[in-house]
Design a protein around this motif. Sequence first.
Motif, PDB file in Angstrom:
ATOM      1  N   VAL A 171      17.456  48.771 -58.254  1.00  0.00           N
ATOM      2  CA  VAL A 171      18.143  50.060 -58.175  1.00  0.00           C
ATOM      3  C   VAL A 171      17.886  50.802 -59.482  1.00  0.00           C
ATOM      4  N   ALA A 178      27.473  66.023 -72.169  1.00  0.00           N
ATOM      5  CA  ALA A 178      27.407  65.500 -70.796  1.00  0.00           C
ATOM      6  C   ALA A 178      27.492  63.983 -70.832  1.00  0.00           C
ATOM      7  N   PRO A 179      28.096  63.390 -69.765  1.00  0.00           N
ATOM      8  CA  PRO A 179      28.177  61.933 -69.743  1.00  0.00           C
ATOM      9  C   PRO A 179      26.800  61.306 -69.817  1.00  0.00           C
ATOM     10  N   MET A 180      26.736  60.161 -70.466  1.00  0.00           N
ATOM     11  CA  MET A 180      25.452  59.465 -70.579  1.00  0.00           C
ATOM     12  C   MET A 180      24.967  59.058 -69.199  1.00  0.00           C
ATOM     13  N   GLU A 181      23.668  59.098 -69.039  1.00  0.00           N
ATOM     14  CA  GLU A 181      23.041  58.684 -67.782  1.00  0.00           C
ATOM     15  C   GLU A 181      23.443  57.245 -67.452  1.00  0.00           C
ATOM     16  N   GLN A 182      23.826  57.006 -66.219  1.00  0.00           N
ATOM     17  CA  GLN A 182      24.214  55.666 -65.788  1.00  0.00           C
ATOM     18  C   GLN A 182      23.019  54.939 -65.177  1.00  0.00           C
ATOM     19  N   GLU A 183      23.173  53.617 -65.089  1.00  0.00           N
ATOM     20  CA  GLU A 183      22.054  52.797 -64.629  1.00  0.00           C
ATOM     21  C   GLU A 183      21.625  53.129 -63.195  1.00  0.00           C
ATOM     22  N   ASP A 184      22.591  53.514 -62.350  1.00  0.00           N
ATOM     23  CA  ASP A 184      22.235  53.762 -60.946  1.00  0.00           C
ATOM     24  C   ASP A 184      21.967  55.240 -60.669  1.00  0.00           C
ATOM     25  N   TRP A 185      21.817  56.041 -61.726  1.00  0.00           N
ATOM     26  CA  TRP A 185      21.533  57.462 -61.504  1.00  0.00           C
ATOM     27  C   TRP A 185      20.066  57.659 -61.176  1.00  0.00           C
ATOM     28  N   GLY A 186      19.814  58.662 -60.361  1.00  0.00           N
ATOM     29  CA  GLY A 186      18.429  58.972 -60.042  1.00  0.00           C
ATOM     30  C   GLY A 186      18.323  59.790 -58.788  1.00  0.00           C
ATOM     31  N   GLU A 187      17.174  59.658 -58.155  1.00  0.00           N
ATOM     32  CA  GLU A 187      16.889  60.455 -56.960  1.00  0.00           C
ATOM     33  C   GLU A 187      17.271  59.707 -55.703  1.00  0.00           C
ATOM     34  N   ASN A 233      12.519  58.276 -52.017  1.00  0.00           N
ATOM     35  CA  ASN A 233      13.751  58.771 -52.630  1.00  0.00           C
ATOM     36  C   ASN A 233      14.580  59.545 -51.611  1.00  0.00           C
ATOM     37  N   ARG A 255      12.950  54.612 -65.178  1.00  0.00           N
ATOM     38  CA  ARG A 255      13.691  53.865 -66.206  1.00  0.00           C
ATOM     39  C   ARG A 255      13.484  52.362 -66.073  1.00  0.00           C
ATOM     40  N   GLY A 287      30.565  72.234 -63.946  1.00  0.00           N
ATOM     41  CA  GLY A 287      29.827  71.043 -63.507  1.00  0.00           C
ATOM     42  C   GLY A 287      28.338  71.151 -63.783  1.00  0.00           C
ATOM     43  N   ILE A 320      23.912  62.004 -57.797  1.00  0.00           N
ATOM     44  CA  ILE A 320      22.899  61.376 -58.658  1.00  0.00           C
ATOM     45  C   ILE A 320      23.204  59.882 -58.740  1.00  0.00           C
ATOM     46  N   SER A 321      24.497  59.553 -58.642  1.00  0.00           N
ATOM     47  CA  SER A 321      24.898  58.151 -58.696  1.00  0.00           C
ATOM     48  C   SER A 321      24.678  57.508 -57.336  1.00  0.00           C
ATOM     49  N   THR A 339      17.668  61.272 -52.439  1.00  0.00           N
ATOM     50  CA  THR A 339      18.351  62.473 -52.965  1.00  0.00           C
ATOM     51  C   THR A 339      17.371  63.141 -53.934  1.00  0.00           C
ATOM     52  N   SER A 350      15.932  54.774 -61.143  1.00  0.00           N
ATOM     53  CA  SER A 350      15.070  55.907 -60.838  1.00  0.00           C
ATOM     54  C   SER A 350      14.536  56.500 -62.126  1.00  0.00           C
ATOM     55  N   TRP A 351      13.786  57.587 -61.963  1.00  0.00           N
ATOM     56  CA  TRP A 351      13.267  58.351 -63.086  1.00  0.00           C
ATOM     57  C   TRP A 351      12.382  57.489 -63.995  1.00  0.00           C
ATOM     58  N   ASP A 407      22.201  67.343 -73.763  1.00  0.00           N
ATOM     59  CA  ASP A 407      22.733  67.824 -72.479  1.00  0.00           C
ATOM     60  C   ASP A 407      24.217  68.143 -72.623  1.00  0.00           C
ATOM     61  N   ILE A 414      24.884  71.411 -65.831  1.00  0.00           N
ATOM     62  CA  ILE A 414      24.394  70.845 -67.084  1.00  0.00           C
ATOM     63  C   ILE A 414      23.452  71.853 -67.731  1.00  0.00           C
ATOM     64  N   ARG A 432      26.477  65.878 -60.555  1.00  0.00           N
ATOM     65  CA  ARG A 432      26.241  66.972 -61.485  1.00  0.00           C
ATOM     66  C   ARG A 432      25.582  68.097 -60.718  1.00  0.00           C
ATOM     67  N   LEU A 433      25.800  69.318 -61.161  1.00  0.00           N
ATOM     68  CA  LEU A 433      25.079  70.430 -60.546  1.00  0.00           C
ATOM     69  C   LEU A 433      23.747  70.589 -61.265  1.00  0.00           C
TER      70      LEU A 433
END
Lengths: 286, 56
Positions: A132, B47-56, A250, A137, B22, A57-58, A252, A134-135, B33, B24, A10-11
Motif C-alpha cells: 500500500v 499542512a499535515p504531514m503525508e501519511q503512509e497510505d496517502w496517494g492515488e 490507481n 514512495r 481545506g 488521498i488516504s 483515485t 503511492s507517489w 505546504d 493546500i 485534501r482539496l
Amino acid sequence: MIRVGFLYTRLRVEEKYLLEELEGRPEVKVTRIPDGELCFDIAQKPAEVDVLFERSISYSRGLYISRIFEAHSIPVINSSLVAERCGDKYVTSQLMVQNGIPTPRVVMAFDEESALAAIETVGYPCVLKPVVGSWGRLLAKVDNRYTAESFIEHKASLGINHQIFYVQEYINKPGRDIRAFVIGDEPICAIYRSSESWITNTARGGVATNCPINDEIADLCRRAARAVGGGLLALDLFETENGFTINEINHTMEFRNSITTTGVNIPQKMVDYVIEKENLFIEKMS
Amino acid sequence: MSTLTCPECAAEIMLESGTEVGEIIVCSDCGVDLEVTALDPAAIQLAPMEQEDWGE
C-alpha cells in the motif's frame, strides 16, 4: 436532482476541478464530506446523498468510509471493491496474473529470510515495493545481494506493514512509462511520463507528454480495467520488448498534468460517469 | 484577497479569490505546504504531514 457526496482528504487541484464541474451542473447537489473530521455511527445512514464520489488521498479512510456508505445501499464511485483491488499492489498483480494480462513478475514473502529468497528468485535488479503506497514512495531498486540485505533490514524496522515483501521484476523502461486514463472500461487518453530516474511518477518529477492510444494499449487497458471492476481508473503501463505490460492501477487518480497535455477534459468525463452510473442505479432500483 | 504570513518562513502569502477551506497552497518562498483552515477571517497552518497510505 442527484445528491452527490464528495469525500476528500485534501482539496487538491483535482478535487477543485471536480467540484467546479459538479457544482456547475444544475441537476447536481453536492455535499462535501471531509474524511478526517467526521465520525460514523455504522447503524445510521452516513449522509443524505444518493451517491458517494470517493476522492480520499488516504487509502484507509476512503476504503472504510466507502464500505459504510455501501452498507447503507449508497453506491460509491469507485466502489470499495475496486479500491481494494487497486489500493493493494499484491491484489492488482494477482488479478492481472489470473486474467492473463501481461504484468511484471511478482514474488511475495513474509519474513526476512524468505524475502531474500524471493529477491534471488526474481533476480537482480528487482524492485521492493510497499503493497500500500503511492507517489513512488519507499520503492527500492535492488541491484545485488548486499543492497537486498540492507533494504530487508531497513524494512524490518518500519513496522508490520513492511513485513509483507512484494518483490517485482525490474522492467528496463525506455526512460518513460505510460499513464492511461480509463472511464468505465474505455480508455480516454494517455500520457508518457518521462524521467531520467527509474521512478517516473509526475509526483516525483516525471515530465508529461501526450501518448496517442493505439489498439494494443486500448485493448490492454480495457482488459485490465475489467479485471479490477472498472470505474475511474489510471493505469500505469510499461513498454517492453514483448509489448506493453500493466504495472499498477490507481483508483483515485491525479490528472492535473494530463488535461492540457492530452486536450481531454478529464474531470468533465469523470463527473459524466458518476452521474450516468447513479442514473443507472436509480433505474435498476425502480 | 487576504494577506497572511507563512508560519514556516514568515513570507507574505496572498490568498487568491476562489480559495477554499481545506485547500493546500504552497509558500512560494520556502515551498512548505500550507492548509487553508478558514476564510473569514482567513487562516493557514502547516499542512499535515503525508501519511503512509496517502496517494492515488
